[in-house]
Design an enzyme around this catalytic site. Structure first.
Site, PDB file in Angstrom:
ATOM      1  N   GLY B 329       0.844  -1.196   0.000  1.00  0.00           N
ATOM      2  CA  GLY B 329       0.000   0.000   0.000  1.00  0.00           C
ATOM      3  C   GLY B 329       0.876   1.241   0.000  1.00  0.00           C
ATOM      4  N   SER B 330       0.392   2.270   0.650  1.00  0.00           N
ATOM      5  CA  SER B 330       1.090   3.566   0.574  1.00  0.00           C
ATOM      6  C   SER B 330       2.417   3.580   1.304  1.00  0.00           C
ATOM      7  CB  SER B 330       0.196   4.669   1.133  1.00  0.00           C
ATOM      8  OG  SER B 330      -0.991   4.704   0.387  1.00  0.00           O
ATOM      9  N   THR B 331       2.714   2.568   2.094  1.00  0.00           N
ATOM     10  CA  THR B 331       4.035   2.552   2.738  1.00  0.00           C
ATOM     11  C   THR B 331       5.129   2.395   1.693  1.00  0.00           C
ATOM     12  OG1 THR B 331       3.937   0.163   3.080  1.00  0.00           O
ATOM     13  CG2 THR B 331       3.146   1.520   4.881  1.00  0.00           C
TER      14      THR B 331
END
Lengths: 364, 665
Positions: B329-331
């Site tokens: 995801g956005s990590t």
């Protein structure tokens, strides 16, 4: 005044005994004490018992040696009859242990009548030949064989192949010395060999197993072959000079079965080595030689027959025992003469030797 | 008349008799000679052979087991230890009727159905002459009762044995793994490594986790006692003794307090957490939820429990931190940002639009932003802070996979970190080669790289799949300005006997040759995430130190075009995973971590608070008020290395006594 008395007592004790035999017996006795002490893990219990039996045996021997052979001979028929009766009693009312019926319960104690026969049978056969000394015919030999086969067969039926063989062998020795024809002897040997397959089929499984084990002990190393393998290891590892007294590992770590009785020779052999074995064999040979010497000088037929038979039997016991422990003969319950621990066998043997001395005492 | 005849006869008879005596004597001498020759054969010619046999008879080698090494955490708290207890063991070959014996024994000791099942299983696996435990850990009373009745049961023995104990059970199950009975597969491995002798008498071997990785060090070297034994197999005396060398202990980088706190913060939720000290790669916490009770496996697990554990939808046996593959995801965005800066795709101050959705040229497909109204015009740092999807869609589209992959790969994403645990998953950092290979068995179109593939990769979805461990290590590397370590749970292997510690190599495996300014830039962007306006602003409140992080939400199911993600409408297990990666303090990072809470929705909601609580505790010692009562390890006093070593030496001595205290058979 004291010295003559002691001297006379000594004379009294010494007189019936055979010096040579006593010397050889004494040497074997010393060895037997050493090995028994080691075999019983340095306990004096068995040593003490053996001393008691030996003293008893000496008394019996001395007594027998003091008697005239003729007087002893007269015991033969009743002793034989008693023996056969007891064997019959065993047959019908005996105590069964481990599948064989050998003992008779007498309330207080248990007796093994086949043991009596070891002496009674040759006495009887010798008595029989003495009785008909002047008119021996072929059928006398036949009749003697019947005398042998009756108790022999009864013991065989128990079943106790070892003792039966020894008893009948004793009877056979009498026949041999009584002059059984060479032809019959050789014919018999051939017939015996020929009958082996039949005998094999008649044998019990455990007996067959013993023979098979002898041929190849490794076949069943943890079962029937175990005893033989372990005693062969004991003997072999003893080497030429032995591991030393009290140092036999096979002995002291319990690898040798029956190590105070039937297999005591393995203990001896492990600790004293080939040298020890040869010493013992030579001592036995000396005893046997002396026995035959006495026999050769015997005055009566009975004396000759009994002397020869006792000597031969003594030899057979020693040979069969050592042969079985060394793995060349099947395992049969035969103790090593004078060495194995056991009261009855000692007494029987000493009695026999006493009778031999008595024969020696009445020379021409 | 007859007299002379008779006399003659007698003389003839006399001769006959003497002949027979001589024959008899000759036979006897011959037979004695035969006997003597037999003795010569046995005692001279075969002497050596029989001596060997007698020696083999006499001496048996009895292995003395080394004590398995302990495992302690960084503060000396024991995580794996040994204790001595009595077991009831049966040797089937020594008893006539096994079933009857078992039935009789059941009257004396409490044999549970589970014990019986296990016994049957072991019986099927072992050879007849091997002792099989019927019941482990007899109570004192049972042991005493058995001792009194032992004579009735040939082939039954009560033995003092060392058992492995994991005091923290589930908490450390995925780190320590467990030991179990040596099976045929292990035997093959031991044979290959020529270790069979060293394992004589050993029953257990490391199966998973650190117990497996460090098996050699933990096991030690077996000792031997040369015993003189009698025909009954009883030991008579010791001839020679080679003492065993006890296993070495493992001193972990792991802090059990941190581990426990993380566990409590997860509660009943599933997920994983890895915390790494960026300065040396030491793993401070390594959690996979749910865990399992490792003691179930030590003596062999019964098939029913195994089935239950294995088929449990929560998958407690799966080591999520090590093997769980999740889209980041956005990590993923900080790594994207590094790639964009390094490849010059964007400058630090370039401002780009961050609208509500992104469409590819000539396509009507809308790649939506998590914020429908968009974030206006932002620079890269701001895009990280607000986690703008459309910004990164565009960035990824502009860069193409060939410029993203080489940079991100250097952070270790998509390859094994090399941690000291077996079975690590490599994950997937997509590339053209990877896709061609992955779909090689399908039609060529399937394996072809389409320009659109890169778009969702830019926000950490699509083919991306990493383990929490990789994410933690990637973040640690980023936090550390590119100094990359091989993460390791074990800090030192300590030989108690020589009081010698062998540290695990803590030199950086790689120094990423990226511009320090770029690291600095991205880290500042991540710090902004916890500041007002950032996606994790809520957990950045009242920070007594500086902290940087990045939220992430990993899609479990694809949302249909035009449909709206509605957590309530989805079954729990199809909800998004909540990610958070972080490090602190920003200037000189001491801890870097990756947290994923499965099916917990937005990263800021579930994962971020866990990370904050951990950094709080690690850097300031503060414990969340609502948990303080539940934490057992927090108050555990810490001990110096010397103290631990001394305690262990004493322990080892005690354990050895436990070994020796076997009742004489």
């Amino acid at each position: 005044m004291q010295t003559p008395l002691l001297k006379r007592l000594w004379q009294f004790v010494r007189e019936p005994l055979d010096g040579w035999l006593m010397l050889f017996l004494g040497l074997v006795f010393v060895l037997s004490m050493l090995v028994l002490y080691s075999a019983s893990n340095q306990s004096f219990d068995k040593i003490d018992n053996k001393l008691v039996y030996t003293v008893l045996g000496l008394v019996v021997m001395w007594g027998a040696a003091r008697m005239r052979p003729q007087s002893i001979m007269n015991f033969a028929p009743p002793l034989y009859a008693l023996g056969v009766l007891l064997l019959l009693a065993v047959h019908f009312k005996g105590v069964t242990v481990n599948g064989s019926t050998r003992w008779l319960e007498l309330g207080i104690t248990r007796i093994q009548p086949s043991e009596i026969m070891k002496i009674a049978l040759p006495m009887m056969v010798a008595w029989f030949f003495q009785r008909f000394e002047l008119s021996l015919r072929w059928w006398h030999y036949l009749a003697a064989m019947v005398l042998i086969v009756i108790p022999g067969g009864l013991v065989l039926k128990q079943p106790d192949l070892g003792t039966a063989t020894l008893i009948m062998a004793a009877g056979f020795f009498v026949l041999y010395f009584a002059g059984l024809s060479w032809k019959v002897l050789i014919g018999g040997a051939v017939a015996f060999a020929a009958s082996l397959p039949v005998v094999w089929n008649l044998m019990h499984d455990y007996q067959k197993k013993r023979v098979l084990t002898l041929i190849d002990p490794m076949e069943d190393p943890l079962g029937a072959g175990y005893h033989i393998i372990q005693s062969m290891i004991a003997i072999g590892s003893g080497g030429p000079f032995g591991k030393g007294w009290l140092n036999g590992t096979q002995t002291h770590l319990d690898y040798i079965p029956e190590r105070t009785t039937d297999f005591i020779f393995a203990v001896y052999s492990e600790e004293f080595g080939l040298i020890g074995n040869i010493i013992l064999v030579v001592l036995y040979l000396l005893i046997v030689s002396r026995g035959l010497m006495i026999t050769a000088r015997a005055q009566t037929l009975y004396g000759r027959l009994m002397g020869g038979t006792i000597t031969m039997s003594f030899f057979v016991y020693a040979f069969v025992n050592m042969g079985m422990v060394a793995g060349i003969l099947p395992v049969v319950g035969v103790p090593l003469p004078l060495v194995s621990y056991g009261g009855t066998a000692t007494l029987t043997l000493m009695l026999g030797l006493g009778m031999l001395m008595s024969i020696g005492n009445t020379r021409r | 008349m007859s007299r002379p005849t008779r006399f003659k006869n007698t003389q003839a008879e006399e001769g006959q008799f003497q002949l027979r005596l001589v024959v008899a004597y000759a036979i006897m001498v011959l037979l004695f000679l035969l006997l003597v020759s037999r003795f010569v054969w046995l005692q001279v010619m075969q002497h050596e052979h029989f001596s060997t046999l007698a020696q083999n008879n006499r001496i048996s080698l009895v292995p003395i087991l080394p004590n398995r090494g302990l495992i302690v955490d960084r503060n000396g708290v024991i995580l794996a230890q040994n204790y001595s207890a009595y077991t009831l063991e049966l040797t089937p070959s020594k008893m006539a009727d096994l079933d009857a014996t078992v039935a009789e024994l059941s009257k004396l000791v409490n044999v549970t159905p589970r014990d019986l099942k296990l016994f049957k299983k072991l019986r099927a696996e072992s050879r007849n002459f091997e002792a099989i435990p019927l019941k482990a850990k007899l109570s004192e009373e049972e042991a005493a009762r058995m001792a009194a009745h032992a004579w009735r049961f040939p082939g039954v023995e009560v033995k003092a044995r060392l058992f492995r104990d994991y005091p923290f059970k589930e908490l450390t199950s995925h780190v320590l793994g467990y030991i179990g009975r040596i099976n045929t597969k292990d035997v093959e491995r031991l044979e290959e490594d020529d270790q069979t002798t060293n394992y004589r008498g050993t029953t257990y071997i490391g199966k998973t986790g650190l117990e497996y990785t460090y098996e050699t060090q933990l096991h030690g070297t077996v000792g031997f006692e040369e015993m003189e034994t009698d025909a009954g197999g009883r030991a008579i005396r010791t001839l020679r003794r080679t003492p065993p060398i006890n296993g070495q202990s493992l001193h972990l980088a792991l802090d059990i307090r941190l581990q426990e706190l993380a566990d409590k913060l997860f509660g009943k939720r599933r997920g994983a957490l890895v915390a790494i000290d960026p300065r040396d790669g030491g793993v401070l916490a390594f959690l996979s939820k749910p865990g399992f009770d490792p003691s179930l496996f030590i003596d062999g697990i019964d098939s029913q429990t195994w089935k239950e554990l294995n088929e449990d939808w929560e998958k407690p046996l799966v080591n999520r931190a090590l093997r769980g593959l999740y889209p980041p995801g956005s990590t993923f965005k900080p790594f994207m940002a590094m790639a964009a800066l390094e490849t010059g795709a964007i400058g630090p101050n370039d401002i780009r639009p961050a609208p509500g959705y992104f469409t590819l040229p000539g396509s009507s497909h809308q790649f939506r932003d998590s914020k429908p109204s968009g974030n206006g015009m932002v620079n890269l740092a701001k895009a990280i802070q607000v986690s703008s999807d459309t910004f990164f869609y565009k960035l990824a589209w502009d860069m193409g996979i060939d410029r993203i992959h080489p940079v991100v790969a250097q952070f270790g994403l998509g390859s094994k970190t090399g941690i000291d645990l077996d079975g690590e998953a490599a994950g997937v950092l997509p590339s053209k080669e990877w896709k061609a290979k992955r779909f090689a068995k399908y039609r060529p179109e399937v394996g072809r790289w389409y320009p659109a593939d890169v778009v969702s990769i830019g926000i950490g979805q699509g083919f991306n799949a990493y383990t929490p461990l990789q994410m933690a290590n990637g973040v640690a590397t980023l936090a550390n300005d590119g100094a990359m370590f091989k993460p390791h749970l074990v800090q030192q292997v300590v030989d108690d006997r020589h009081a010698k510690a062998t540290p695990i190599n803590t030199n950086p495996v790689r120094r990423l040759a990226f511009k320090p300014a770029h690291f600095e830039y991205v880290k500042r962007g991540m710090q902004a995430v916890l500041q007002p306006g950032g996606t994790a602003a809520r957990i950045g409140v009242n920070l007594p130190y500086t902290m940087a992080g990045k939220t992430g939400t990993a899609q479990v199911v694809q949302i249909k075009q035009g449909a709206k993600y509605n957590a309530g409408a989805l079954a729990e297990r199809y909800r998004d995973h909540s990610w958070f990666v972080a490090f602190a303090p920003v200037e000189a990072p001491k801890i870097a971590l990756a947290v994923i809470v499965e099916n917990a929705g937005f990263g800021a909601a579930a994962a971020a608070p866990i990370a904050r609580a951990l950094t709080d505790f690690y850097l300031t010692g503060k414990v969340p008020a609502d948990l303080s009562g539940q934490l057992q390890t927090v108050k555990t006093e810490t001990r110096s290395a010397a103290e631990i070593a001394r305690a262990q030496a004493e322990r080892a001595a005690e354990e050895q006594e436990g070994h020796d205290a076997n009742p004489a058979p």
